[in-house]
Design an enzyme around this catalytic site. Structure first.
Site, short mmCIF file in Angstrom:
data_model
loop_
_atom_site.label_atom_id
_atom_site.label_comp_id
_atom_site.label_asym_id
_atom_site.label_seq_id
_atom_site.Cartn_x
_atom_site.Cartn_y
_atom_site.Cartn_z
N GLU A 34 0.86 -1.20 0.00
CA GLU A 34 0.00 0.00 0.00
C GLU A 34 0.88 1.23 0.00
OE1 GLU A 34 -3.53 0.87 -0.13
OE2 GLU A 34 -2.43 2.75 -0.33
N GLY A 182 -23.42 16.10 -10.91
CA GLY A 182 -23.66 14.66 -10.78
C GLY A 182 -24.64 14.37 -9.67
N GLY A 187 -22.50 12.71 -4.69
CA GLY A 187 -22.86 14.12 -4.80
C GLY A 187 -24.00 14.49 -3.86
N HIS A 444 -42.24 -5.10 18.12
CA HIS A 444 -43.04 -3.86 18.12
C HIS A 444 -42.61 -2.97 19.27
CE1 HIS A 444 -46.47 -1.22 17.65
NE2 HIS A 444 -46.61 -1.27 18.97
#
Ligand SMILES: Cc1cc2nc3c(=O)[nH]c(=O)nc-3n(C[C@H](O)[C@H](O)[C@H](O)COP(=O)(O)OP(=O)(O)OC[C@H]3O[C@@H](n4cnc5c(N)ncnc54)[C@H](O)[C@@H]3O)c2cc1C
Length: 465
Positions: A34, A182, A187, A444
């Site tokens: 990396e 965009g 965006g 619930h």
């Protein structure tokens, strides 16, 4: 003698670092190359994580300024401390990228710091920031080099006034007017951040609708809510150029009519493209498709034996969890397992307010494929938990195959849609019917009851509407 590894991965984004950890868990001697100063790739450094940190903070700012009075909570003067907000975002990023470093150490994955180039099958050259090179050998090489922002021809990104998502995550003040080029998820998310902090935001999109990959009904609903919150949309409109003056930018727009638009900051967010520069692919003969993506077979193998690719750099949606799933699948395949990725059960989420989340086929896709389906819909206005929370925007929509009742697609716009979609992904993964969801007991009062009701609605028997 060069160091020798079983698996060498180029790129430590979610595809690469996850593949590295899984390969090491399976007993492979593993290294991950990396070049960025921290692990985690686009997602952790300049993508999912910093954007969600800012979405969270800006949402709190907006909420403190607007919504609490009806809860009986009186808030004093609300003021923005942008420096602290950015500092928090950076801290979240650092904590998570260091977390990946820890996981590498824990699993004995070597982080080779530098830029990786494939010199030949089985050989990778790593060049550090100081220019020093090291050659290593690998039985298997995995390319996980990710993607970069797609540039708009003729428009130069300076990451100060004309920015990509990276610059937009680090603005040092709230722009008076932000134009987003965009109408995709990046965006809209970043536009939402700056709008909540006080910017006037206009989204310019060349198509006649936003979020083109989502079910059209959700895109329309999202646009309506964002427009109501003050975000402006110019659809079917193309940016022909940007004129730069010291105090403002002027966008030349081409649509039904020619017009211009001024802005303090412009975000170019027209998509992302695969990143393969400097990998040496041409010299080795690794084939790319017409979009510049590395061509792979179902097992992520390129056309060159021993070289594989995963994540944003290959076909499929450019998403963190897709890259990570491929990383695990490939590592396990290298160990002789038969793991595969179910591309029809990959969720997609837009973290605006309300959130939008989907999995499986859209109505447009089913119509195009002439598949016969039934629709079950349930609005959050009829969900008790949404009422108690005070967020009732949106609905759940389930598409089930007509004859078999099999769930083909689930699309949610509403509070916490990104979390709710997990149940639908599981349903798709297990090949569930709408009836299976309808017969499942849901706690619930929870937002997830809206999924159960939408499943009941497929058969015309929702209870609470
Ligand atoms: C603003 C933004 C927001 C996003 N939000 C989300 C979200 O909410 N959810 C989601 O699922 N996805 C999101 N994404 C997309 C997500 O970040 C990517 O899909 C994901 O990071 C792809 O992982 P990857 O491993 O394929 O590549 P990347 O994460 O791009 O990593 C590739 C790494 O390879 C390194 N590299 C490249 N070439 C070399 C080389 N030759 N040598 C050494 N290293 C090299 C790069 O430095 C990079 O660190 C977002 C993206 C952006 C830009």
């Amino acid at each position: 003698m060069p160091d020798r590894y079983d698996v060498v991965i180029i790129g430590a984004g979610p595809g690469g670092y996850v593949a590295a950890i899984r390969a090491a868990q399976l007993g492979f001697k593993t290294a991950c190359v990396e070049s960025r100063g921290s692990l985690g790739g686009t997602c952790l450094n300049i993508g999912c994580i910093p954007s969600k940190a800012l979405l969270q903070s800006s949402e709190k700012f907006a909420e403190a300024g607007r919504d609490l009075a009806e809860h009986g909570v009186k808030v004093g003067e609300v003021a923005l401390d942008l420096g602290s907000m950015m500092g928090r975002k950076d801290k979240v990023v650092t904590t998570l990228t260091r977390g990946v470093e820890f996981l590498f150490r824990k699993n004995k994955v070597d982080w080779l710091k530098g830029k990786g180039r494939i010199a030949a099958p089985g050989r990778v050259v790593v060049t550090g920031a100081d220019g020093a090179s090291q050659e290593i050998e690998a039985t298997s090489i995995i390319i996980a080099s990710g993607s970069e922002s797609t540039p708009l021809p003729g428009i130069e990104i300076d990451e100060k006034r004309i920015v990509s998502s990276t610059g937009c995550l680090a603005l040092d003040r709230v722009p008076e007017r932000l134009v987003v080029i965009g109408g995709g998820y990046i965006g809209l998310e970043l536009g939402s951040v700056w709008q909540r902090l006080g910017a006037k935001v206009t989204v310019v999109e060349v198509l006649d609708h936003i979020v083109p990959n989502m079910d059209r009904e959700l895109g329309t609903a999202l646009q309506r809510v964002l427009a109501r919150s003050g975000m402006e949309f110019k659809l079917g409109t193309k940016v022909a150029g940007i004129g730069e003056a010291p105090e403002r930018l002027t966008l030349e727009l081409e649509g039904a009519e020619r017009q211009s638009l001024t802005a303090e900051v412009v975000l170019v967010a027209i998509g992302r493209r695969p990143y393969t520069a400097g990998l040496g692919l041409e010299a080795v003969g690794v084939a790319l498709d017409e979009h510049g993506r590395i061509t792979v077979d179902d097992g992520f193998a390129t056309n060159i034996p021993g070289i594989y690719a995963i994540g944003d750099v290959i076909r499929g949606p450019m998403l963190e969890h897709k890259a990570a799933e491929e990383g695990v699948a490939l590592a396990e395949r290298l160990a002789g397992q038969k793991t595969s990725v179910d591309y029809d059960a990959i969720p997609a989420v837009i973290y605006t307010w309300p959130e939008v989340a989907s999995v499986g086929k859209t109505e447009e896709e089913l119509k195009a494929a002439a598949v016969s389906y039934r629709v079950g819909k349930f609005p959050f206005t009829a969900n008790p938990r949404a009422r108690t929370n005070g967020y009732t925007e949106g609905f759940v929509k389930i598409l089930a195959e007509s004859g078999t009742d099999r769930v083909l697609g689930v699309h949610i716009i509403g509070p916490d849609a990104g979390t709710l979609i997990a149940e639908a992904v599981l349903a798709k993964e297990f090949g569930a019917s709408a009836e299976d969801i309808a017969r499942t007991c849901h706690a619930h009062p929870t937002l997830s009851e809206a999924l159960k009701e939408a499943a009941l609605a497929v058969d015309g028997r929702a209870i609470h509407i």
